[in-house]
Design an enzyme around this catalytic site. Structure first.
Site, PDB file in Angstrom:
ATOM      1  N   SER A 334       1.326  -1.558   0.088  1.00 45.88           N
ATOM      2  CA  SER A 334       0.054  -0.123   0.101  1.00 45.88           C
ATOM      3  C   SER A 334       0.739   1.182   0.467  1.00 45.88           C
ATOM      4  O   SER A 334       1.976   1.282   1.023  1.00 45.88           O
ATOM      5  CB  SER A 334      -1.032   0.309   1.366  1.00 45.88           C
ATOM      6  N   SER A 335       0.737   2.329  -0.994  1.00 47.16           N
ATOM      7  CA  SER A 335       1.294   3.428  -0.985  1.00 47.16           C
ATOM      8  C   SER A 335       1.425   3.416   0.090  1.00 47.16           C
ATOM      9  O   SER A 335       2.117   4.547   0.648  1.00 47.16           O
ATOM     10  CB  SER A 335       0.955   4.216  -1.741  1.00 47.16           C
ATOM     11  N   CYS A 336       0.329   3.451   0.912  1.00 50.55           N
ATOM     12  CA  CYS A 336      -0.198   4.831   2.498  1.00 50.55           C
ATOM     13  C   CYS A 336       0.645   3.422   3.758  1.00 50.55           C
ATOM     14  O   CYS A 336       0.668   4.490   4.748  1.00 50.55           O
ATOM     15  CB  CYS A 336      -1.261   5.352   2.532  1.00 50.55           C
ATOM     16  N   THR A 337       1.232   2.228   3.554  1.00 50.61           N
ATOM     17  CA  THR A 337       1.626   1.960   4.933  1.00 50.61           C
ATOM     18  C   THR A 337       2.762   1.247   4.142  1.00 50.61           C
ATOM     19  O   THR A 337       3.411   0.371   5.397  1.00 50.61           O
ATOM     20  CB  THR A 337       0.858   0.722   4.576  1.00 50.61           C
TER      21      THR A 337
ATOM     22  N   GLU B 239      -0.673  10.085   7.799  1.00 49.05           N
ATOM     23  CA  GLU B 239       0.382   9.866   8.276  1.00 49.05           C
ATOM     24  C   GLU B 239       1.621  11.469   7.461  1.00 49.05           C
ATOM     25  O   GLU B 239       3.137  11.279   7.975  1.00 49.05           O
ATOM     26  CB  GLU B 239       0.950   8.600   7.229  1.00 49.05           C
TER      27      GLU B 239
END
Lengths: 475, 475
Positions: A334-337, B239
């Site tokens: 995931s791009s955000c994780t 984030e």
């Protein structure tokens, strides 16, 4: 230096650059002012809104510009949920939504004291208030029937992405929209990944998008709210953008966003055909060139330009680093994780392998030979990473005992799977290997490995430290 | 075509334009990514943060970039208040804060069930929870003692602008910061109007600003939170930017904002002297050239480039329109309430005339002759507007009776004051004129007219329709 991560952010489209530069001189003043500089700014803003609305497929007065796609999602979800507070506080989302959707839903759920609930398999179950996550199949899509059954009398809002940002799978938005309409529940469609390719052909109530995904500048999101949808903007009062988003309008960027959306759409039909063929080529060739690879996502109902695969026995961060050194910019999980140690929630919801995960998303105009070069480079990079990690090259056939225990405690992905693969040949067919691991990724990757390898995943048990994953050798 | 409304939005500074264009090629990628495009973007972002932090006077890790100054205010107030929820929910603001501060405070007050309370005169009184608005004097400044007395045991946060956006008056931020420190209450300083001129020389806890006010691009705000200040970001988890503001970073705009802040600061000392002299000239000449004018705001403790005056018997919107036709872009009343019919909350809190209000805010580099030309044009424009409205040229001396009632119901500012001025000479000295008005501006402007004219404002009473304002003729 090929950049294959347009799903994260696209380079600025030439039309966006041109429009941005042209409007820096005309678009800096306050469009609420009545003097000439303000009137000029207002004209630019109005024209951009009309162009964007046409591309979205809505009326200009249904569309506002937000400072980002994330803000569009946050504002859309909070405003629509508040508009239906009297109906209820229950939300429905798919399990593979972008983190901005899941976080916005979770924030509302937490504020309301409701519990979030997710299930990767089986029908969606209802939580009191809170958020129901509709599971997806192994290709990453929700079932319209499962989605419909998650809708309740007290459902304030349903959310579904047009296409997934990690694996490219298109969701059955039109069918889900019908179900929502029938249930009287508004549907918010996060179109961040697809809007550059075309309008969302469904009866949505709210739609969100992000300009930097299609080659527009950063700093511009879209939030469309159909007339008749109950909407109560949350947060402090502000008079800009119909009171739906706060802060001074970023007009040069808005102009550039609208102009580039039109420009990208003009190229979309041709590029969709061309890039789809390139992605089909990657989907076919990668498993031929690289052993132990799983290509994930729907092979047909998908975005034209995006493909994701996972490589057994490979650590994603190292793989990315080596690909970067070889000149290719791709992303993983995931791009955000990517900065966390937990595997992507999308891959987890799909139940597919998450280790050694690579997402390739091709920009408009990607030349064929860049893709060919990627396919030339990839096998060597993967095998070098595997070699360094001591991954098994071939499974040995020596039988030793009926069961084995592998202690992989304290070892991170992909080591637990590598250790499993190394010893599976040491037990006879019918024997078991138990892997002890405290790495969250193992929960996903050991069953995924079993499926890829034709071995039986027996299940997991809590161990003194970590979890014991039991695998039975079938072949 | 002189633009004299830099307090609304400044034209893009040449350095901002240059930096923006240069970073479009380098700054479009996701700075959270590890490949080269991401690393380049991260370098630009880090360098911009260091430059901005130096200009603000804080550590780089204390500063985040938000999508606007308004968002910086919203996020700063909600985060700081939430961080001190255990202490209490009471907020203190000045009565002349920017609407973004007042709206953010009101939103928190409403969410907490507290009542907002304001008082234009007398000491600030405490409301249960809620918001206390500290009054200002006729020059627009709070008294540090009054501000200190508004701080309570349950005060979560205090807010004070560095300088007022409508009248330019500087607030006694250093003294108020000392009082807040002594009371253990964090102070948020909204430095939107002053940051281009220099750092805020006070012991603030949080600071907010907006790049387009100093010649940076739209789409960039600053939020600085000193280490040690309790801060709990509100809204959905994200984030980016230390979790303090959501959404993809707008790096080219951030780079341009930081670069232009440095550039503007390099010009600030010289330009402050030069523009201060030009504004002094305006302050002196306008009352000589135009009859019945009140120049408002502190003549000394003020922003260098900003002056506000109000013209009796003039409608602000018409005046602006006529000045625009004459080539001058200025604003009137509060920048954020120009579309409403109520007078600016700032002028109201100061107790000064609001009708025919003009704010002149000079951009860096404004040539002297543009100011001279403005002073040449202004008297004719004002008298033309007055003539059209039928304003009194001189007060007649005919005495008719002891009292008169003027029905100005349904008539908008400045008509009620014009009607009053027309008949005041018709009553003998000691007699009264009662003006019936349902225009909110009359509450402010009739007492202000009395003060300017040396007449006695007796008070107001509720009437069958609207309000009856009673004035006694003294001269």
């Amino acid at each position: 230096m090929p950049y294959f991560d347009v799903a994260s952010s696209a380079p600025l489209h030439p039309v966006a650059r041109q429009a941005l530069q042209a409007s820096l001189d005309e678009g800096w003043a306050d469009p609420a002012r009545l003097y000439r500089e303000g009137r000029r700014a207002r004209l630019l803003l109005d024209a951009a809104r009309e162009a964007a609305a046409e591309a979205v497929g809505c009326r200009p007065d249904e569309l506002v510009f937000t400072p980002s796609g994330t803000r569009a999602v946050h504002l859309g979800i909070s405003g629509a949920a508040a508009g239906r507070r009297r109906v209820g506080r229950h939300l429905v989302v798919s399990a593979v939504e972008h983190s901005s959707v899941l976080h916005a839903a979770a924030a509302l759920g937490a504020a309301d004291g409701g519990a979030a609930e997710s299930g990767a398999v089986g029908p969606a179950r209802a939580a009191q208030g809170g958020v129901t996550e509709v599971p997806v199949d192994r290709a990453g899509a929700v079932s319209p029937a499962a989605y419909a059954s998650a809708l309740r009398e007290d459902t304030a809002l349903a959310c579904l992405q047009s296409a997934n940002h990690e694996v490219g799978t298109e969701q059955p938005v039109a069918l889900v929209a019908e179900a929502c309409r029938a249930a009287g529940v508004p549907l918010l469609v996060d179109a961040a990944q697809s809007l550059g390719w075309g309008p969302v052909e469904a009866d949505w109530s709210l739609l969100t998008a992000s300009a930097h995904k299609w080659g527009g500048p950063a700093g511009v999101g879209l939030l469309a709210v159909r007339k008749g949808v109950r909407f109560a903007p949350q947060g402090p009062v502000d008079e800009r953008e119909s009171g739906r988003t706060a802060g001074f309008e970023n007009i040069p960027a808005i102009v550039a966003a609208a102009a580039s959306l039109r420009a990208v759409r003009a190229e979309a039909a041709d590029e969709a055909v061309r890039l789809r063929a390139l992605v089909d080529h990657i989907r076919a060739r990668v498993p031929e060139l690289v052993p132990d690879v799983e290509v994930v996502g729907d092979p047909v109902r998908r975005l034209p330009h995006l493909v994701t695969f996972s490589c057994l026995y490979v650590d994603g961060e190292t793989l990315l680093h080596e690909l970067d050194r070889a000149g290719f910019s791709v992303s993983s999980g995931s791009s955000c994780t990517s900065s966390t140690l937990t595997p992507s929630h999308v891959l987890r919801a799909m139940g597919v392998l998450s280790e050694g995960n690579v997402r390739v998303s091709l920009p408009l105009g990607t030349p064929d030979d860049e893709v060919e070069r990627f396919l030339e480079v990839l096998p060597g990079v993967v095998s070098a990473v595997r070699e360094r990690l001591g991954a098994p090259v071939s499974v040995t056939a020596a039988g030793q005992g009926a069961s084995l225990v592998v202690d992989a405690l304290g070892k991170r992905c992909p080591i637990p799977v590598i250790e499993l693969a190394k010893v599976i040949g040491d037990v006879p067919v019918g024997g078991t290997v138990t892997v002890l691991s405290d790495d969250e990724a193992a929960r996903l990757d050991i069953p995924a490995w079993c499926e890829m390898r034709g071995q039986e995943y027996v299940g997991e048990e809590r161990a003194e430290r970590g979890v014991a994953y039991v695998v039975r050798r079938l072949a």
